[in-house]
Design a protein around this motif. Structure first.
Motif, PDB file in Angstrom:
ATOM      1  N   ASP A 135      -4.292  -8.979   1.074  1.00 19.48           N
ATOM      2  CA  ASP A 135      -3.930  -9.025  -0.349  1.00 19.48           C
ATOM      3  C   ASP A 135      -4.289 -10.355  -0.996  1.00 19.48           C
ATOM      4  N   THR A 136      -4.314 -11.427  -0.207  1.00 18.63           N
ATOM      5  CA  THR A 136      -4.576 -12.759  -0.757  1.00 18.63           C
ATOM      6  C   THR A 136      -6.063 -13.061  -0.915  1.00 18.63           C
TER       7      THR A 136
ATOM      8  N   ASP B   2      -1.426  -5.841  -3.941  1.00 15.90           N
ATOM      9  CA  ASP B   2      -0.128  -5.793  -3.264  1.00 15.90           C
ATOM     10  C   ASP B   2      -0.098  -4.548  -2.375  1.00 15.90           C
TER      11      ASP B   2
ATOM     12  N   TYR C 115       2.548  -1.461  -0.665  1.00 19.46           N
ATOM     13  CA  TYR C 115       2.223  -0.099  -1.089  1.00 19.46           C
ATOM     14  C   TYR C 115       2.041   0.824   0.120  1.00 19.46           C
TER      15      TYR C 115
END
Length: 376
Positions: A245-246, A255, A259
């Motif tokens: 995600d980063t 995110d 999820y």
């Protein structure tokens, strides 16, 4: 005369711009979607296809409603037809009435009504899914990445009327920047090929999580679901993104770990449901394969989903993502076979009471690979 022209010309320009296409088919319902170039009050008229003229009788108007209120401020129209009969053929027509003015309250000024043609061509038709039985046929496409012309050429020889649905298994777009791109990439071509009469089942790929318009994709297609055709259950699973995600590529918007954990809890409930447990066959669609790859998304999917699916009696999984054909037989780690379709082919799958027959078909209708599995 000038005032009359100013009021009349915009009404004459009002039109249906895309569609219709069918989604979320069940044994007793289907959703019909289309767009107009201006906000409109829209509805669908449908009747059982018994050979009579579409206008042999008056038909009920089916509107898109939210909490009891008809929707009249939208250009994307999604009308649900409910209380249909299983395994039954219907014909339908779409209508949109332009909203010319809506300044306050519910004082709506309507303009011209446009509709699909039922005079110069036959009405659109579809058949609801059956309530029982294992016989089922479908086509799978994936990794088109906006190559709508290539998809059209690839599918030239398919008789879509012989199939229950078409599965779009991820990365039909390369990213989603605006609504028109979504239509240009694959929806318009799908409508021209089949989608007004043969329903779409849709799985988001990792590329379709990207772009300015990506957050609006849920207005057009659901992201994960359990679908039943006769006594066969299909799990449509959303893969999310393939990197952490980063990662800088996502601009701080991703995110997907949270999820996927949320989806995993839904999956746990879905495979425990009576519908799934009593199914005659169980098929999974997931864009990113579970049985390979070392990227973060692959690892996270495998850690979350695989323990559940290994205990769920899955007969087969279909994936894409790699842009090349692959077949992975069941083994101790992944207890069901996985067929991976490339980006220059489609899969035709025919299910009967005792077997699953698969053909991977490339350009020119050439069958490149075949598989057959018994249904236990």
């Amino acid at each position: 005369l000038g005032l009359a022209a100013a009021l009349t010309l915009p009404a004459q320009d009002f039109k249906i711009t895309h569609g219709p296409w069918l989604c979320d088919m069940t044994e007793d319902g289907v959703t019909v979607l289309w767009t107009t170039n201006k906000p409109a009050l829209s509805w669908v008229e449908a009747t059982e296809d018994d050979g009579r003229s579409f206008y042999a009788a008056e038909h009920t108007r089916h509107y898109e409603t939210v909490a009891g209120r008809k929707q009249a401020h939208k250009t994307l129209h999604a009308v649900r037809l409910n209380n249909l009969r299983p395994g039954t053929k219907y014909c339908y027509r779409i209508f949109s009435q332009e909203v010319l003015e809506w300044k306050h309250g519910d004082n709506v000024l309507y303009g011209r009504t446009v509709a699909s043609n039922v005079y110069k061509r036959a009405p659109f038709r579809f058949r609801t899914f059956p309530a029982t039985g294992t016989d089922c046929s479908f086509v799978i496409l994936n990794d088109i990445h906006g190559r709508a012309d290539d998809m059209t050429e690839l599918c030239r020889e398919i008789d879509f009327g012989k199939h229950d649905f078409v599965m779009l298994n991820g990365d039909m777009s390369n990213s989603i920047e605006n609504e028109e791109q979504l239509f240009r990439d694959f929806i318009d071509a799908s409508v021209n090929l089949y989608a007004s009469e043969t329903p779409i089942l849709y799985n988001r790929g990792n590329h379709e999580t990207r772009g300015v318009f990506a957050a609006r994709l849920h207005d057009y297609f659901r992201h994960y679901q359990l679908c039943k055709v006769g006594s066969v259950c299909f799990l449509l699973l959303d893969c999310g993104e393939d990197k952490p995600d980063t990662d800088i590529e996502y601009g701080g918007l991703a995110d997907y770990d949270a999820y996927r954990r949320e989806e995993c809890e839904w999956l746990r409930r879905a495979v425990a449901s009576e519908t799934f447990r009593n199914a005659s066959a169980r098929v999974v669609f997931l864009h990113i394969p579970l049985d390979g790859g070392t990227w973060h998304g692959s690892n996270h999917l495998r850690n979350l989903f695989l323990p559940i699916l290994n205990e769920a009696g899955i007969n087969i999984m279909f994936s894409g993502h790699t842009h090349r054909y692959g077949f992975h037989p069941a083994n101790d780690e992944v207890r069901f076979p996985v067929v991976v379709n490339g980006n220059q082919s489609y899969i035709r799958c025919d299910m009967t009471g005792d077997r699953i027959a698969i053909r991977i078909v490339g350009p020119g209708g050439r069958v490149a690979h075949t598989h057959e599995f018994p249904l236990r």
